[in-house]
Design a protein around this motif. Sequence first.
Motif, short mmCIF file in Angstrom:
data_model
loop_
_atom_site.label_atom_id
_atom_site.label_comp_id
_atom_site.label_asym_id
_atom_site.label_seq_id
_atom_site.Cartn_x
_atom_site.Cartn_y
_atom_site.Cartn_z
N VAL A 79 0.83 -1.19 0.00
CA VAL A 79 0.00 0.00 0.00
C VAL A 79 0.88 1.25 0.00
CG1 VAL A 79 -1.66 1.35 1.36
CG2 VAL A 79 -1.99 -1.12 1.07
N LEU A 80 1.94 1.24 0.80
CA LEU A 80 2.85 2.39 0.83
C LEU A 80 3.48 2.61 -0.54
CD1 LEU A 80 4.73 2.02 4.25
CD2 LEU A 80 2.88 3.59 3.67
N ARG A 81 3.90 1.54 -1.18
CA ARG A 81 4.52 1.66 -2.50
C ARG A 81 3.54 2.22 -3.52
NH1 ARG A 81 6.55 -4.20 -3.59
NH2 ARG A 81 6.73 -3.35 -5.70
N ILE A 82 2.29 1.78 -3.42
CA ILE A 82 1.27 2.29 -4.35
C ILE A 82 1.05 3.78 -4.13
CG2 ILE A 82 -1.20 2.20 -4.90
CD1 ILE A 82 -0.99 -0.86 -4.34
N ASN A 83 0.93 4.18 -2.86
CA ASN A 83 0.73 5.61 -2.56
C ASN A 83 1.92 6.45 -3.04
OD1 ASN A 83 -1.76 5.13 -1.39
ND2 ASN A 83 -0.94 5.00 0.69
N GLU A 84 3.13 5.92 -2.83
CA GLU A 84 4.31 6.65 -3.29
C GLU A 84 4.33 6.75 -4.82
OE1 GLU A 84 7.50 4.47 -1.61
OE2 GLU A 84 7.25 5.28 0.42
#
Length: 364
Positions: free
Chosen positions: A271-276
Amino acid sequence: MLESYSGISKKAGMPPGSLVHVGDFDEEDTRISVVDYSPGDLEEPVVETVEDLLKFRDKKSITWVLLEGLKNVEVTELIGRHFDIHPLVLEDILNTHQRPKFEEYDDYLYIVLKGLTVADESVADESVAPDKFEVNYEQISILVLNDFVFTFKEQKDELFLPLIQRIRNQTGKIRSLGTDYLTYAIIDSIVDQNFVLLDTMDERIDAIEEELLDDPDSCTLTSIQHLKRELIDIRRATSPQRELVAAILRSDHVLFSEKVDIYFRDVYDHVLRINESVDSYRDMLAGLLDIYVSSISNKMNEVMKLLTVFASIFIPLTFIAGIYGMNFEYMPELKWKWAYPTLWVFFVTIPIVLLIYFKKKKWL
């Protein structure tokens, strides 16, 4: 595009817990699929009614019920009645404009996510224009019980087919663990689908970037603005997932064991990678917009420079022609034998001298 909120007006004035379908997908029939499994057994029975699910309550197995199509409100209502689900939860399942969230109840858990897919798979083709990139936003609700997991989807597709294949193949840990691991696997499938979407987005941005370097036009600006709007909607749908997974990791509910925390931490990382990635694409599109404006300005400057050069060449010629175009009687040059050829010498020499001068100054 992101779902319209106009359908919510159908619920205006109704009491809390009123079951009315609000959504953009109108699947008339609800397809109920069941995967019932244990470490040594697997069953995928044909289920036509909600009552057919009751026989699995007495089995010592995990039952995953996948419902696709929410327009038939009666199906959701019967599930709530037989499995003692609060009416407000059922209302949230049918009202498909919910923000991604995680709610804990005594005997079950309720999770809402947004499933994002490219609206038309053909946009992945290089021949399709970037401005055709569109996204489908589907609400996916998950009810987690002790031995049951209910998944409510708005449309019929094959999103969970790879997960079902994993269960069928009896590989990995999914057959030996409980509903918490199945819930993780479902959420992971939904979240990882976003990577496919972002890969397509990346291809579209690369195509626009190449177009900017070659020959940008008004269609290029339209493509950039379209992607910016889509990216805003994507961010609105994916950014709350970080809070959702974090809430799951903080939960001490009896239905979630500590041994699955490591898997949810992996989802949190995704999820963090997607948001970034979404944030980086937003910055890239802003940069492309600046490049477009600069490119158009440079093209305009080149045109203006060319026009200025031509004007500079013809101004002295026009000046000379204007003088000798006046109808004065006493203009001695008009009586000279070589006046006309001399004037043409000036007309030819002045542009040549000016062009050499402009070239030396690197204005051309």
